[in-house]
Structure formats: structure tokens, C-alpha cells
Write an enzyme that holds these catalytic residues in place. Structure first.
Site, mmCIF file in Angstrom:
data_model
loop_
_atom_site.group_PDB
_atom_site.id
_atom_site.type_symbol
_atom_site.label_atom_id
_atom_site.label_comp_id
_atom_site.label_asym_id
_atom_site.label_seq_id
_atom_site.Cartn_x
_atom_site.Cartn_y
_atom_site.Cartn_z
ATOM 1 N N THR A 1 3.734 1.557 -1.407
ATOM 2 C CA THR A 1 4.177 1.988 -2.240
ATOM 3 C C THR A 1 3.498 2.668 -3.451
ATOM 4 O O THR A 1 4.065 2.929 -4.202
ATOM 5 C CB THR A 1 4.987 0.441 -2.364
ATOM 6 O OG1 THR A 1 5.428 -0.390 -0.817
ATOM 7 C CG2 THR A 1 5.805 -0.126 -3.476
ATOM 8 N N ARG B 1 2.226 8.309 7.319
ATOM 9 C CA ARG B 1 2.451 7.834 8.131
ATOM 10 C C ARG B 1 3.728 7.965 8.213
ATOM 11 O O ARG B 1 4.294 7.449 7.677
ATOM 12 C CB ARG B 1 1.672 7.493 8.771
ATOM 13 C CG ARG B 1 -0.440 7.276 9.340
ATOM 14 C CD ARG B 1 -0.555 6.256 9.348
ATOM 15 N NE ARG B 1 -0.602 4.972 8.787
ATOM 16 C CZ ARG B 1 -0.495 3.588 8.185
ATOM 17 N NH1 ARG B 1 -1.145 3.218 9.426
ATOM 18 N NH2 ARG B 1 -0.683 3.353 7.787
ATOM 19 N N PHE C 1 2.951 -8.567 -9.193
ATOM 20 C CA PHE C 1 3.774 -9.475 -8.503
ATOM 21 C C PHE C 1 4.741 -10.216 -9.702
ATOM 22 O O PHE C 1 4.039 -11.102 -10.557
ATOM 23 C CB PHE C 1 4.012 -9.859 -6.928
ATOM 24 C CG PHE C 1 4.437 -10.815 -6.623
ATOM 25 C CD1 PHE C 1 5.298 -9.622 -5.174
ATOM 26 C CD2 PHE C 1 4.922 -11.722 -6.706
ATOM 27 C CE1 PHE C 1 6.374 -10.361 -5.028
ATOM 28 C CE2 PHE C 1 6.013 -12.223 -5.321
ATOM 29 C CZ PHE C 1 6.852 -11.629 -4.928
ATOM 30 N N LYS D 1 0.586 -0.971 -0.336
ATOM 31 C CA LYS D 1 -0.048 0.332 -0.234
ATOM 32 C C LYS D 1 0.818 0.976 -0.689
ATOM 33 O O LYS D 1 1.193 2.521 -0.336
ATOM 34 C CB LYS D 1 -0.572 0.402 1.201
ATOM 35 C CG LYS D 1 -2.250 0.993 1.013
ATOM 36 C CD LYS D 1 -3.232 1.071 2.727
ATOM 37 C CE LYS D 1 -2.681 0.987 3.939
ATOM 38 N NZ LYS D 1 -3.020 0.015 5.017
ATOM 39 N N ALA E 1 -4.307 1.306 12.362
ATOM 40 C CA ALA E 1 -5.186 1.298 12.678
ATOM 41 C C ALA E 1 -6.423 0.339 13.197
ATOM 42 O O ALA E 1 -7.042 0.350 13.088
ATOM 43 C CB ALA E 1 -5.439 1.413 10.903
ATOM 44 N N TRP F 1 6.988 -0.672 -7.547
ATOM 45 C CA TRP F 1 8.130 -1.202 -6.731
ATOM 46 C C TRP F 1 9.556 -1.464 -7.825
ATOM 47 O O TRP F 1 10.459 -0.668 -7.583
ATOM 48 C CB TRP F 1 8.173 -2.675 -6.475
ATOM 49 C CG TRP F 1 8.870 -3.193 -5.377
ATOM 50 C CD1 TRP F 1 8.830 -3.159 -3.937
ATOM 51 C CD2 TRP F 1 10.038 -3.536 -5.445
ATOM 52 N NE1 TRP F 1 9.540 -3.664 -3.495
ATOM 53 C CE2 TRP F 1 11.327 -3.981 -4.440
ATOM 54 C CE3 TRP F 1 11.081 -4.206 -6.706
ATOM 55 C CZ2 TRP F 1 12.298 -4.147 -4.321
ATOM 56 C CZ3 TRP F 1 12.122 -4.436 -6.657
ATOM 57 C CH2 TRP F 1 12.193 -4.731 -5.391
ATOM 58 N N PHE G 1 -3.500 -0.620 7.187
ATOM 59 C CA PHE G 1 -4.701 -1.657 6.968
ATOM 60 C C PHE G 1 -5.377 -1.663 6.458
ATOM 61 O O PHE G 1 -5.206 -1.390 4.578
ATOM 62 C CB PHE G 1 -5.369 -2.898 8.258
ATOM 63 C CG PHE G 1 -4.040 -2.103 9.190
ATOM 64 C CD1 PHE G 1 -2.859 -3.135 8.437
ATOM 65 C CD2 PHE G 1 -4.353 -2.324 10.058
ATOM 66 C CE1 PHE G 1 -1.585 -3.648 9.815
ATOM 67 C CE2 PHE G 1 -2.864 -2.575 11.531
ATOM 68 C CZ PHE G 1 -1.839 -3.311 10.938
ATOM 69 N N LYS H 1 9.618 -5.856 10.599
ATOM 70 C CA LYS H 1 8.484 -5.317 9.238
ATOM 71 C C LYS H 1 10.227 -5.319 8.902
ATOM 72 O O LYS H 1 10.834 -4.635 7.134
ATOM 73 C CB LYS H 1 8.275 -3.758 9.678
ATOM 74 C CG LYS H 1 6.110 -4.071 9.511
ATOM 75 C CD LYS H 1 6.140 -3.174 10.143
ATOM 76 C CE LYS H 1 5.496 -2.624 8.557
ATOM 77 N NZ LYS H 1 4.133 -1.722 8.818
#
Lengths: 558, 558
Positions: B76, B97, B384, B74, B276, B412, B304, B108
Site C-alpha cells: 500500500t 511482484r 492506522f 508495505k 522472501a 490507504w 517481508f 490474504k
């Protein structure tokens, strides 16, 4: 300043001062522009890898008599002395410690000098500065989280949860966190154990941060931190947990020293800030040595009286950094000496030469302390408005009789101009050779080292160890850690370990109740008396006065 | 990128990127230079009082399907979409954020987008950034210290220590701090009581920070914070303790939003970062509105899936800030949809249109959610490398059949270029009027509001309250706090309150186990299921891979 006009507060003076852009200060200090990382207009971090040259400036240490509630103004004199030398066209930098937010919100309200001898921007330095203490808090608590996670995830290292000595920290005065239990709530919430929080300035990581000579040295020191023992009493270090890399990464940005300016525009590096009553009490070696590359003279301070900060500056920091100080200034005030002579704080306005005659014994011990290290002190008699001519005359005569240099300072009111007399005396001293030496050799026994500190710095008779401390010493000797220097944790109010013994107590024996190996910092913390590693807030904390005004300016820092 | 070459990691791409000086980015964004407070060369804080103009840019919200371990990207896509609009010569800013250090060190490893759609400097943004979270942690814990000090110093306000709801926080994943006892050790060490630590992003002060419209509004909100109840069950607020000024002062510097840049040089404001699943999950109103003054289009994200962050963005943040979004992007990947269709993470490489057919129901619910707010979504099908033509064709056909806009993204690998198709679709949508409206009115009952969220956003049947929650609701109604919006704390993994129910569960009833009034933030937090407000570390935390290399560069952020 007349007595009919209300004097400005420190924050008012600071807010009225005109600061120069920090790049101008950097240029003046000889710092290459590509080494300057601005943090706002008036603060910068310095990339020390880009500051070349030899660290060969002369070092002047500012210390003080045993502090009293009357106030001595050590930081103020440190800043004023630097400004005075600057006025005398000397190449000078000042290297100070960063304030801790805990006491700022508790009693102090601010810790950046005072009056016209301040470092600026006062507000930011007193609050988060450039995040250094936050980085240290985070690294400290990340280690705690990783330890507790290790216990929870199977405890491969066999760590005994009852023998973890690594504590959590916050940069706050918070007595309710001194003793806590963590990991409550059942098997999904970790392993229950006793723990406690210290104030960030008491963290071993703060000490490491201030003693590290490079980022790689920082990592090596972090790796050596002792976090506890296994069930079969083997030491467990950060290296065993393999997290020294993460902790180093958290501290990387903070390790660059912070450049700011005094009200008079003298360059100042402010970096690191352990307290001298619970840690070693000196600013970072990296900042001091960077300043020594840039200027001819570096003024620095160490916390509280010479029994605490100066002793550790000379026995620990100077040894680690490999330099010899050229002069030591001892800050004293007549008010404080009268308190050491038994006068209550409410009675300090009245002239009292008799009390001064008693209290000056405290100054005498601090003079002796400095001389024991082979250095010749200069006393800075820092003016207060209630000082009388008779009182001043008494102190000057005492100094003459004892053949110790003394200079009157009035830096709060006059800035550098009020420190010229002191600066001239100091310039004379640093031209003369001295016989500086540490008080003990590392290979002496822990008890020998402790005894030397108590006898030669505190003026006491000796030490006794509690049974608990003796047991800890046995462990320390068994593991071969006894060749480390000593970091005494002791009350700042008395030369002894009893806060109520003012003046110059004698014949006292200091009780060592705990000895904690700080293998990363590279010293043994010896706790005496009831020294607190987490302060509490007073009934009316300074926080109650703090605010942001309608125009956005800070209120209540002073 | 070929399959035989090992692709670069995010930190490698970030370290290789050439950043422009932040003053250049500021200039490009139209920020007056005197509003720019540099924090290093590539970060700045913006003095918003110096940014003039109306906040009238169109707002594009990026949300996602329910997240899976397969990853959706998200952030990205948010960055890539902004870069694409920038490539199309649009006046655009991205408002994101700030990452929380807890998850960065936990699972992460980093949270600043990925590949060629990242915000820079990646390392600093992922670590301390400009100290905002540290300021929030400090303000939160200063309040705790002041509460415990109040109890210790005589408890004039008659606070019941058993009914204090204000918890301490750290920006770490530290399960051992979830349930603690503090104040142990006797009468000098405070008043013993049960307490706990949340992660900083769950602090009400984080929510307040993100919802405040000015420093004075911040102070008013801090003043309203409910910290607990007296022995006779009367609410006690920060205002009663008179410490809102000190807390505001601690947060003052942090409240200015942070300017950085994407790899392609698009200006980005990154500010605030509630999660969230345990808070409202949106960046700060101050940053969003500042961006809306500067650009024509502002891209922002919420945490999220649309059931969590987007619901709160639309029902809470948009209401508080008084704006209407112009478009919503829903990020989805084929891999994640296959997981929603029951495929295990290890089996995702194989083509599986049947699983996709099942899992796409999750996307259908998120599309319905956005439409329920009167907005028309654009699906970003984020590429992907294992996606097959048949799988892609299936999703595109599904979208056509359901008359929902869809665009393929490959940000990406390609940066903005990979988001052009999405950007063009979004530009079409924002030119059209929409029928945006909140799902509930504030004066509806708490149960009505909860039911609307569960039925219209989660696709569930309704809610039940535990006895404890019912009791809390009675207190809330008695005190007149029931006219506040709802902030649901719910698992992100499922549209329901059961993390294991993937896809599009139906007929479920959500259990509200606790309702916590957050009077400063101005919402009621409703806890469902076993939602954690303090995460734990995994067996192999990301911290174990983090390091500083010999050359001083960061290792292990990705």
C-alpha cells in the site's frame, strides 16, 4: 509442392502467414467491439453477454474414421471446410477445441490443423492460449487442496479418505503421477491417503466448463460435483464444502470463448478441450452457441472417430444445448484405411487396393453410426501425396455402391480451395430435412443405454460389467443418478475396447470396469479396457525438439 | 471516512474506481504502442525488445519492519509513494511482484495494496493475471515429468531416484502435497520414488524468471538447473536432459512484464513473485530495468522485513542487475510495533506507549540493516485509525533521537495525497550520494557469508550448520558452487530463526539445516528453522468467502 522441394512444416507455414488484427476479424464476424477483450494482437476473449441474437446457425459436425498413426487430418479438414464455405461467400464460423499441452509436448507437437488449413497464432494456441486450461487445472486442484484441508482440520463432514473420488490434475503427460500417496510426513502434513493425477482434459471441471450454458449454470454444476463419500457411504459434494463460489471465480475469465482466425481469415472460436477417449470430446456449448448467434453456418468437430466424439456430441452435447446438427462430415484417408486393412505404417507408400478393400469396413461402420442418428454423412476423402489413382477410384466406387456422399479434399496443400467440393456437398445436405434423434432416452437403464451405444455405434454384441462396476451401479441407482447420459471412456484406435482390433470388429463384448458419477458434468463415465486418464511421455518426447530461436521465434511445434 | 460509516473494502474501492484504457497508460509511460500487447482493456504485456533507452532511473526500495498479524501495508505504501511522486509531477513507475493464488485463497484474500493505494484491475491481478505463474508452474512440472520419464525409459543418465532434488509445484496452499510418493502402480506407471510439491513462488524457475536479463539468459539459467545426482554422485542438470529449449518456450510469453495502473493512473509493472521467506522475494529484473528505461524514478518492493526481501534485493538482485539503489523506505505501523512490544492482537486498540518503547527495537534493527548497506533509510509511519497522539509523538521523537528520517503516511485513506510527506523526504535522499555496497563478496566462504548476514542483518551471534548441511556444503565446495550468493529461507516473523522471538532478539544462533544449490538462479538456498516451502490452508480459508455475484462481479477478494 514438388517432391524435390522439402515442404514447409506447419509452424513454418504459420510463422509466414500474415494475420489480420483480431479486431478486424471480430468486426467481420459481427462481434460488437465492446465485447472484444484483446489478448495480444491476434487473440481475444469474447464477452458473450454482449453478443445478442438467436443461436440459430446450422451446425456441421466433423468426425472421422477410427484414428491410426497414419493420420487423418480431422482438424485440418474442419478448418479447410470453413475456409471453403468462406470462399463461397457463406457466413461461417469454426468452433474448435483447445489443444492440451500434454500431448503437444509428448507426441503431437501441435494441434491446430495443418498446412494451409490452420488456425493462428499457432504457437500461442498450442501453448498457454488464453489460460483456460490453467484456470481449469487450478480450480480442480484448489478443490483437492480444500478437500484435504477439510480432512486435516477436523473432517466435520465425516469424509472417508479412502472413498474420495476427486483426483488432482496437470495439463502434462506424466505417468509417474497416476498413482501417488499424499499427506505423508506426520500429523502436521495432512491426512495420508491414496490419490492420483489425471490430465486436465480429463477433469470433470473441463467437462462442466464445456457443458455450462452460463456462469450461473457453471456454478450450479460445480456445486453438484460428487467428491466422495462419508464413512457411512453418503455422497459428499462441492456444495457440502461450500466452495463452488471460489471455483466459479477461478473460472470466470476463462469461460469467455477465444476468438482467433484461420490462415485465410475465417473467424474461429476455440474453447474448451476434453479428450473424446476419456471425456466427452467437444468444444464448449458457450462457444458453439455464440458462433451460432453470429454466423449462418457453424463448423465444429468432436474428438477421434464417430464412435467416441461424435457419439457424445450427439447424445450428450446436442441434448444439453438443445440443438440438432444439420450435417456430419466423416474424414478418412486412404493411408489410414490401408492400416485398418492390416498394412504396417512403414508399408503405406505402396499401392494396396486389397488392403483398402478390407480396411474400408471401418469407414462403413462410421457411416452406419451417423445414419443411426438419423443423419446423412458426407465422407471427406482427405488427399495424401502417396494416394494412387486406383486406390482413389476404389474408394469413390465403394461410396457410390453404398450410396453415401463423398468429396475429395486437399486442404493441407490448398487451404479452402481444396475443400470446395466438400463444401458444396455439405451445402446440399444442410438444405435437406433430417431425422436427427438421440440413440437413447435418459430414463432407460444404464445397461440399456450402454448396450445401445455398443450395438449401434461400435458394432459390438453387448456389454458386461465387472463386479466392481456392478457395485458402483447399485450405488448410482440407490442415489437416483441412473437417469444421466453415458460418457464412455474407450480406446480411440478400435471400434471395440481392444486397441489392436482395427477395421470393423464384430461380435465383441465391451467390458465396463468402472462407472464414475460426474454429477456436475451430468453424465456417468463408464471406463472400458485399460483406458488411461493420464498419458505418459514417449522415449523421445516432442519436448526435446522444442526451443526458442535466437530471433525469439518458436521451434519444434508442428 | 467517519467511524459511523462502514468503510468500503479493497475490492469495493477497486470495483468503483474508473480505470483508463491501458494503451493510454502505456502512452503516458512512454512505451511505444507496438510494444504493447493488450490482455483485456486494462492489462498489457510489454515487448521489452521495443523499449529503447538506458536503464538509468533511480531505484527506491520499499521494505518494512518484521511483519505481524497487525499488518504494516508495505504494498500500500509502495503504491501510495508512487502516486505521491506522480502528483508531484515526477516521472515515476512502480515495479511490484505478482500475488500468489495460494495465499489469496488461504489467508490474504488479495495482495495488490489497499484502500486508495491499489493497483488495478485488482480481481485479475489477484487471480490468473496474465498467466505468468501458470507458465512457471507448467515449466517446473514439465521438467519433473521429463525427469520421471527419463527414469522410466531406461535412465541413460544413471540418475539416482533417491537423489533427485527437483520438486513439483502448484500455486496453491496444499499441505497434503508436501510429502508424496509417485510412480506407484507397477512397471507401466513409472519408477516409484519420494517427491514433494512446493508452492510455485518457491520454484527455482520463479527465481530464474526474476533474475534473467533476457530470453537467452533465461535459457542458459534453465540449462544450469541442478536436478539431482547420479548413482555415483555426479551432478545432473537440465542441460544433461536437453530440455532447456522446451522450458524456455513454455516461459517465453510470460517473460514480458505486465503493465497495469494504480487507482490514480500511475503506470505499474507487475512481474514475477518469489516469496522472501523461501526465495529471493523481488520482482523481475526485466521489469525493474524496463521501468528504469521509461521513468526517472522507479519504486519497487521486496518481501517481508529488511532481514528477508531487502537483504536479498541488495545482496542478490542489485548485484545481478548491476544497479545501486538510491533510497530505502522502511514501513512501520504503531500497531505492529506494539505487537513487537508484547501486546496481543486483541489489545491493540488501547494506547500503550510502554509497549511501543519495547517494540520499537525491531524498527531500530531494520534501520541498522539498511545503514549497514551504506544507505540512509526513510521510515514511513503508516497511519492506522487507532493510533493516538502520544504514540505518534513517541515514534517521531525516537526517530529524531536516532537521527533517522521519518514521514507519516495515510495512503490507504487518501491515496497519493497521503504519501506526499514521504515522497518529499525520499526526493531529498535520492539527490544525495550514498555509499551502497553489498555485505559480502562472492569469493568469501559460505560460512563467512552466512555469518555476515546473521550478524549484520539479523542482529544475531552467528550460525551453526547441522550435520546434514555440513555434508551438503562439502558437496557444494567439491563442485565449486561455493562462490554463489546466499538465499536465506527464514521465518518472516522474527529477526531470528524462531518465529516467536519478536522485537529485537539478541545473542541467538541461527541453525542452517539444509543447503540447496540453485545453479540456475545462481544462489545457495539455506534453510533455517522449520520454514515451509508449501503453505497449508487455515481452518476457514479465504476461498470460502469467494464468489461470483449475480451481476458477474467478484466477491471475497480484499
Amino acid at each position: 509442392m514438388t517432391t524435390t522441394t522439402k515442404p514447409l512444416t506447419d509452424i513454418e507455414i504459420a510463422n509466414e502467414a500474415t494475420m489480420k488484427p483480431i479486431v478486424e476479424i471480430a468486426e467481420k464476424a459481427g462481434i460488437p467491439l465492446d465485447a472484444v477483450e484483446q489478448y495480444g494482437r491476434f487473440k481475444a476473449k469474447i464477452d458473450t453477454s454482449k453478443v445478442v441474437g438467436d443461436a440459430n446457425a446450422k451446425v456441421i459436425l466433423v468426425t472421422a474414421i477410427s484414428p491410426t498413426p497414419a493420420g487423418e487430418g480431422k482438424s485440418t479438414v474442419t478448418v479447410g471446410l470453413a475456409d471453403a464455405l468462406y470462399q463461397l461467400d457463406k457466413s461461417v464460423m469454426v468452433a474448435l477445441r483447445e489443444p492440451s499441452l500434454g500431448p503437444v509436448m509428448g507426441v503431437k507437437g501441435g494441434a491446430t490443423g495443418g498446412g494451409y488449413a490452420q488456425v493462428l497464432p499457432m504457437e500461442q494456441i498450442n501453448l498457454h492460449f488464453n489460460g483456460d486450461f490453467h484456470a481449469i487445472t487450478t480450480a480442480n486442484n484448489a478443490l483437492s487442496a480444500l478437500i484435504d484441508n477439510h480432512l486435516h482440520q477436523g473432517n466435520v463432514l465425516n469424509i472417508d479418505p479412502r472413498r474420495i473420488i476427486w483426483k488432482r490434475v496437470l495439463d502434462l503427460n506424466d505417468r509417474a503421477l497416476r498413482h501417488v500417496t499424499v499427506g505423508l510426513g506426520g500429523p502436521l502434513q495432512g491426512v495420508p491417503r491414496e490419490d492420483g493425477f489425471d490430465i486436465t482434459v480429463a477433469s470433470e471441471i473441463m467437462a462442466i466448463f464445456c457443458l455450462a450454458t452460463s456462469i450461473q449454470d457453471l456454478k450450479e454444476r460445480l456445486k453438484r460435483i460428487l467428491i466422495g463419500y462419508t464413512y457411512d457411504r453418503q455422497p459428499v459434494t462441492v456444495g457440502d464444502l461450500q466452495v463452488e463460489g471460489a471455483l466459479t471465480l477461478i473460472l470466470k475469465e476463462a469461460l469467455n470463448p477465444n476468438l482467433v482466425q484461420t490462415i485465410e481469415g475465417t473467424p474461429a472460436l476455440i474453447h474448451g478441450g476434453p479428450f473424446a477417449n476419456i471425456a466427452h470430446g467437444c468444444n464448449s456449448i458457450i462457444a458453439t452457441q455464440t458462433a451460432r448467434k453470429l454466423a449462418d453456418i457453424v463448423i465444429t468437430e468432436a474428438g477421434f472417430g464417430s464412435d467416441l466424439g461424435a457419439e457424445k456430441f450427439l447424445n450428450i452435447k446436442a441434448r444439453e444445448a438443445g440443438f440438432k446438427p444439420s450435417a456430419v462430415v466423416i474424414v478418412a484417408t486412404i493411408r489410414a484405411l490401408k492400416m485398418h486393412g492390416g498394412v504396417a505404417k512403414t508399408e503405406l507408400v505402396a499401392q494396396n487396393v486389397e488392403a483398402l478393400r478390407v480396411g474400408i469396413a471401418n469407414l462403413a461402420q462410421h457411416v452406419a453410426n451417423v445414419r443411426n442418428f438419423g443423419l446423412e454423412p458426407v465422407i471427406a476423402l482427405n488427399r495424401f501425396i502417396t494416394d494412387t489413382e486406383a486406390e482413389i477410384a476404389f474408394v469413390l466406387e465403394w461410396a457410390q455402391a453404398n450410396e453415401v456422399r463423398i468429396a475429395r479434399t486437399n486442404v493441407w496443400e490448398e487451404g479452402g480451395k481444396g475443400g470446395i467440393e466438400l463444401a458444396k456437398q455439405v451445402l446440399e445436405v444442410i438444405e435437406q430435412p433430417n431425422d436427427f434423434h438421440q440413440l437413447y432416452e435418459l430414463q432407460e437403464t444404464v445397461e440399456q443405454k450402454l448396450t445401445k451405444i455398443v450395438q449401434q455405434v461400435y458394432g459390438g454384441a453387448g456389454v458386461i460389467l465387472t463386479d466392481a462396476a456392478k457395485k458402483q451401479l447399485t450405488t448410482i441407482e440407490k442415489n437416483g443418478w441412473d437417469n444421466l447420459p453415458i460418457c464412455m471412456a474407450k480406446t480411440q484406435y478400435s471400434l471395440s475396447d481392444q486397441p489392436s482390433l482395427l477395421g470393423r470388429p464384430t461380435d465383441f463384448v465391451v467390458t465396463i470396469r468402472e462407472i464414475i458419477p460426474k454429477l456436475g458434468a451430468g453424465f456417468l463415465v463408464c471406463l472400458t479396457g485399460d483406458i488411461m486418464t493420464m498419458p505418459g511421455l514417449p522415449k523421445q518426447p516432442a519436448a526435446l525438439r522444442m526451443d526458442v530461436a535466437e530471433d525469439g521465434s518458436a521451434v519444434g511445434l508442428f
